[in-house]
Scaffold this active site. Structure first.
Site, PDB file in Angstrom:
ATOM      1  N   ASP A 112       4.690   8.269  -0.230  1.00  0.00           N
ATOM      2  CA  ASP A 112       5.049   7.081  -1.027  1.00  0.00           C
ATOM      3  C   ASP A 112       6.074   7.430  -2.096  1.00  0.00           C
ATOM      4  O   ASP A 112       6.163   6.757  -3.131  1.00  0.00           O
ATOM      5  CB  ASP A 112       3.803   6.493  -1.701  1.00  0.00           C
ATOM      6  CG  ASP A 112       3.084   5.497  -0.811  1.00  0.00           C
ATOM      7  OD1 ASP A 112       3.740   4.908   0.066  1.00  0.00           O
ATOM      8  OD2 ASP A 112       1.871   5.315  -0.982  1.00  0.00           O
ATOM      9  N   HIS A 124       0.714   3.440  -7.091  1.00  0.00           N
ATOM     10  CA  HIS A 124       1.605   4.295  -6.299  1.00  0.00           C
ATOM     11  C   HIS A 124       2.222   5.385  -7.172  1.00  0.00           C
ATOM     12  O   HIS A 124       3.425   5.385  -7.444  1.00  0.00           O
ATOM     13  CB  HIS A 124       2.693   3.462  -5.615  1.00  0.00           C
ATOM     14  CG  HIS A 124       2.181   2.714  -4.430  1.00  0.00           C
ATOM     15  ND1 HIS A 124       1.990   1.360  -4.422  1.00  0.00           N
ATOM     16  CD2 HIS A 124       1.790   3.148  -3.205  1.00  0.00           C
ATOM     17  CE1 HIS A 124       1.516   0.976  -3.251  1.00  0.00           C
ATOM     18  NE2 HIS A 124       1.376   2.041  -2.490  1.00  0.00           N
TER      19      HIS A 124
HETATM   20  N1  CMP Z   1      -8.169  -0.919  -2.238  1.00  0.00           N
HETATM   21  C1  CMP Z   1      -7.092  -1.573  -1.805  1.00  0.00           C
HETATM   22  N2  CMP Z   1      -7.028  -2.914  -1.898  1.00  0.00           N
HETATM   23  C2  CMP Z   1      -5.973  -3.615  -1.463  1.00  0.00           C
HETATM   24  N3  CMP Z   1      -4.899  -3.043  -0.912  1.00  0.00           N
HETATM   25  C3  CMP Z   1      -4.892  -1.710  -0.805  1.00  0.00           C
HETATM   26  C4  CMP Z   1      -5.974  -0.913  -1.236  1.00  0.00           C
HETATM   27  N4  CMP Z   1      -5.687   0.372  -0.980  1.00  0.00           N
HETATM   28  C5  CMP Z   1      -4.465   0.391  -0.415  1.00  0.00           C
HETATM   29  N5  CMP Z   1      -3.998  -0.864  -0.313  1.00  0.00           N
HETATM   30  C6  CMP Z   1      -2.716  -1.291   0.265  1.00  0.00           C
HETATM   31  O1  CMP Z   1      -2.556  -0.606   1.485  1.00  0.00           O
HETATM   32  C7  CMP Z   1      -1.290   0.006   1.458  1.00  0.00           C
HETATM   33  C8  CMP Z   1      -1.198   1.257   2.255  1.00  0.00           C
HETATM   34  O2  CMP Z   1       0.106   1.772   2.093  1.00  0.00           O
HETATM   35  P1  CMP Z   1       0.665   2.038   0.626  1.00  0.00           P
HETATM   36  O3  CMP Z   1      -0.053   3.181   0.003  1.00  0.00           O
HETATM   37  O4  CMP Z   1       2.117   2.051   0.626  1.00  0.00           O
HETATM   38  O5  CMP Z   1       0.238   0.708  -0.194  1.00  0.00           O
HETATM   39  C9  CMP Z   1      -1.091   0.347  -0.020  1.00  0.00           C
HETATM   40  C10 CMP Z   1      -1.566  -0.902  -0.667  1.00  0.00           C
HETATM   41  O6  CMP Z   1      -0.598  -1.901  -0.626  1.00  0.00           O
HETATM   42 ZN    ZN Z   2       0.206   5.278   0.138  1.00  0.00          ZN
END
Ligand code: CMP
Ligand code: ZN
EC number: 3.1.4.-
Length: 816
Positions: free
Chosen positions: A225, A184
């Site tokens: 984010d 993030h």
């Molecule tokens: N490749 C991935 N594998 C597992 N979780 C993911 C992946 N990509 C995104 N996420 C999850 O999906 C969420 C989408 O929202 P966020 O970007 O806040 O945080 C992200 C992660 O927690």
């Molecule tokens: Zn995100």
């Protein structure tokens, strides 16, 4: 655009000032001037952007004739223009030199502007690689991409935005991302923004969007984010972070992201010169907030079902504002989890990064003696497992619908990549499972050896019952195995490992497995580094080599953040910004964990933790038939109210309900230009000491904690609330302040804190002691629940009610 000499000079000074303020210092600051692309662009070019733009425009007029007169000179000139970035300060001088040497510009220019331009030219392609842009732009991928896109869409001209303020805005947002987060961070923001840009360019969308919607979509993607602490919402709740209290445990991070975005808009002053169209600014802000709130992954099913219904009934009408907004929400959601749809090399990199962040959180939880979230436990899950589950149950359902909507080359490519990548992770997962099986078989043999020679007196009665001694003759002595002292024996019931000797092996297992894999990969001459070994080895080392220290949740949060408000003054300032009215103590960071000694869990702990497992994703049981199952917080007119939802709370969906509205006074107060920096001033934290407090005794009298004989772990947890009054007393150090707070505040223990406590006792995933056998999951929501909370089919009713907790904790209804 005509500019007088004074304006020219002023804009130069402003730019320089802007770069001085840049986080990365002048040496890495630069400012990109105009670029034009053959893509969707707002037509209004009434106001142009800079004197360099002017230069370009003027020079374009002459190009035809120049080309005719001196083609060689013209070609050289065009090459020199290909990297159209101007650098500031010292770089401006360097730039002049490189301009003279334009033949070798790409080699000589230390900012590699030619490459930046080249990558930006690919910004509408799905194979775009944000990591590459980050590298070639000297770590400024987000503002570089954003300026490029804003210029390309003609937003600067259309909304009469000052380009210096635009740059400032993007820099502020970039600063808001934590570069210490593996996932993030601002590269993720750039990646999502670029994905959003790709979607906006699709005919089915592009033909209907207004400039305002384009700008809102881009800004939402850029800031979606912002100030992410690198841990998820349950962690914030479990550690009773003040943000969790502030947002009532609902879309905590997303609420924080959009409000942080607003603070940057205010601080940059970018909207100061918006055309005087009534409601323009409010609409923009509303759209941004609604788009960012839609990225809450735990609410995916809601949005998806809504979208699916439209597709099923073919009722999406892009001429309608609400329908366009829904499509943009889905687009941003797709962009947010689009990394699995990128080409394998890029996607794999994102997967490693997101898992690294998850595992970090798991490590924090372990060190805080918190239940380790299933998804974050590097010892019990693996990257291929996480990825396979996430791709299958979260990403695929969404992207399939998105493909149904777009039904074009882009969506086909995304789906193709997704399936391909999923296949690769599945293959890796199967390989991993085979390795584990082999290891288990050999482990079982070794355990037999160990147990034969082990001193029987060191085992407990139950161990003896579970694992009867075997005759030595059945277990011939084996040749010395190099892994013998390292491997945890999966084939042996866990309680055998209560023996210290075995515990050591359990901890070492990840490393030894990884070593074995690494060796196997090496001997197979694999050119690709083993990602198992990369992560498990690193993870193991970092965990095992950490010295035992006194820990608390603040120390463990990766960065100091806005989440670190510790003084009443800061709280007041934040309150002014958010303008949510009274109750300041909500904004004061509340420390609810005692300084946890880094210690391993005991079986008592496990017993205790496995007893309490509330499910935050499922509807809480109501206390009466007519009582609403959920309440949604609606903040309006400076007051807090609760709207009630009596609808069915199953996974079937309703319209997105969570919408935080602000009054116009609130908005105007937020517009105070100093508020953005006020928010960002709160970036300090104060380590807090925790002692026992007599207040605890008073408070605990109302809670029958002594009904049950408590294991030590539970006792520890119940002592947590002592910390709150102690901390608050210290924080409001003046007597007056203290009494003031007491007067307006609710009882020392708020429901939110108790929720934190409940979470503390609830998130323990490992009822069988870490030997998790994943069972089938069926929906995205269930997968998330299972992964994040370790909860599957069980409902809250199955868990005994904690007599020490008030009913609000069990029903999910706030006591405020
Ligand atoms: N490749 C991935 N594998 C597992 N979780 C993911 C992946 N990509 C995104 N996420 C999850 O999906 C969420 C989408 O929202 P966020 O970007 O806040 O945080 C992200 C992660 O927690
Ligand atoms: Zn995100």
């Amino acid at each position: 655009m005509q500019r007088c000499g004074f304006c020219h000079m002023l804009s130069g000074v402003l730019r320089r000032a802007m770069c001085v303020g840049s986080r990365r210092g002048s040496s890495e600051s630069y400012y990109r001037e105009l670029g034009d692309q053959d893509t969707l662009k707002i037509e209004d070019k009434s106001s142009d952007l800079s004197d360099d733009a002017e230069e370009e425009t003027n020079s374009e007029v002459q190009t035809d004739s120049m080309e005719e007169r001196d083609p060689e000179h013209y070609q050289m000139k065009m090459k020199a223009k290909s990297g159209r970035f101007l650098t500031m300060h010292k770089r401006r001088r360097k730039r002049l030199i490189t301009r003279c040497l334009y033949n070798n510009q790409a080699l000589l220019d230390d900012l590699m502007l030619g490459q930046v331009q080249c990558i930006l030219n690919q910004s509408v392609e799905w194979r775009f690689n944000a990591f590459t842009l980050e590298t070639v732009s000297g770590g400024r991928c987000l503002p570089v991409l954003c300026v490029h896109l804003f210029q390309m869409y003609g937003l600067l001209g259309h909304f009469q935005l000052d380009p210096t303020k635009a740059w400032k805005l993007f820099s502020l947002i970039e600063e808001g991302y934590h570069s210490s987060n593996p996932y993030h961070n601002s590269i993720h923001a750039a990646d999502v923004t670029q994905a959003m840009h790709c979607f906006l360019q699709q005919k089915r969308i592009r033909d209907h969007l207004t400039p305002l919607e384009i700008m809102a979509s881009l800004l939402a993607a850029i800031a979606h984010d912002m100030d992410h602490p690198g841990v998820n919402q349950p962690f914030l709740i479990a550690t009773s972070n003040h943000l969790a209290a502030l947002y009532k445990n609902t879309s905590v991070l997303e609420n924080h992201h959009w409000r942080s975005a607003m603070s940057c808009l205010v601080e940059s002053g970018i909207l100061d010169h918006l055309p005087p169209v009534p409601g323009l600014r409010e609409t923009l802000e509303d759209q941004i907030s609604s788009l960012i709130l839609a990225t809450d992954i735990t609410r995916q099913q809601e949005y998806l079902t809504h979208f699916k219904n439209h597709l099923d009934m073919d009722t999406l009408d892009m001429t309608k504002k609400e329908h366009r907004h829904l499509v943009l929400q889905i687009a941003l959601k797709c962009a947010d989890i689009s990394n699995p749809c990128r080409p394998w090399e890029i996607s794999r990199k994102w997967s490693l990064k997101v898992c690294e962040e998850f595992f970090r959180q798991g490590d924090y939880e372990r060190r805080l003696n918190l239940p380790v979230t299933a998804l974050c436990d590097r010892h019990t899950t693996s990257i291929p497992k996480i990825q396979t589950g996430f791709f299958k149950f979260v990403v695929t359902p969404l992207i399939r619908e998105w493909h149904r909507f777009l039904h074009n080359d882009l969506s086909s490519q995304m789906l193709y990549n997704l399936l391909y990548n999923q296949n690769r992770w599945e293959t890796l997962m199967n390989e991993e499972a085979n390795e584990e099986t082999k290891t288990e078989i050999s482990d079982a043999d070794m355990v037999d050896d160990d147990l034969d020679t082990d001193n029987e007196s060191r085992r407990s009665g139950s161990q003896r019952l579970l694992l009867p001694p075997r005759r030595g003759s059945l277990n011939p002595v084996k040749a010395k195995n190099p892994f013998k002292d390292q491997l945890r024996r999966f084939s042996v019931p866990l309680n055998v490992f209560q023996d210290v000797r075995f515990r050591h092996r359990e901890r070492s297992r990840a490393a030894s497995l990884a070593d074995a894999r690494a060796r196997r990969h090496a001997s197979a001459g694999s050119s690709q580094p083993s990602l198992h070994s990369q992560l498990s080895v690193r993870g193991h080392c970092s965990h095992s080599q950490e010295p035992d220290r006194t820990l608390n949740s603040e120390k463990l949060l990766p960065d100091s953040t806005i989440a670190s408000i510790t003084t009443p003054a800061q709280a007041v300032r934040l309150n002014t910004v958010l303008n949510e009215g009274g109750n300041l103590n909500k904004l004061v960071r509340q420390k609810t964990f005692p300084p946890v000694e880094s210690s391993s869990r005991t079986s008592d702990d496990d017993d205790f933790l496995s007893r309490f497992r509330p499910d935050f994703l499922r509807p809480m049981p109501s206390t009466s038939k007519t009582e609403p199952k959920y309440r949604y917080l609606v903040v309006g007119d400076g007051k807090k109210t609760e709207s009630e939802d009596t609808s069915d709370t199953s996974l079937e969906v309703s319209e997105p309900r969570h919408k935080v509205k602000e009054s116009s006074e609130a908005k105007s107060s937020r517009r105070d230009t100093s508020t953005g920096s006020q928010l960002r001033d709160n970036l300090t934290w104060v380590p807090l000491e925790l002692d026992s407090d007599p207040l605890l005794q008073r408070r605990r009298k109302s809670m029958p904690t002594d009904v049950l004989p408590l294991p030590p772990r539970e006792k520890k947890i119940r002592e947590v609330p002592t910390v709150v009054p102690q901390f608050l007393r210290r924080t409001f150090s003046g007597k007056e302040a203290w009494s003031k707070r007491r007067g307006s505040a609710p009882s020392p223990v708020a429901a939110s804190e108790l929720r934190g406590l409940a979470a503390l006792g609830s998130l323990r995933h490992s009822v069988n002691g870490g030997r998790r056998k994943p069972s089938l999951t069926y929906t995205c929501q269930q997968w998330i629940a299972k992964a994040a909370y370790g909860v599957q089919e069980r409902t809250l009713q199955q868990f005994p009610r904690r007599s020490s907790l008030p009913v609000e904790v069990m029903t999910g209804i706030s006591s405020h």
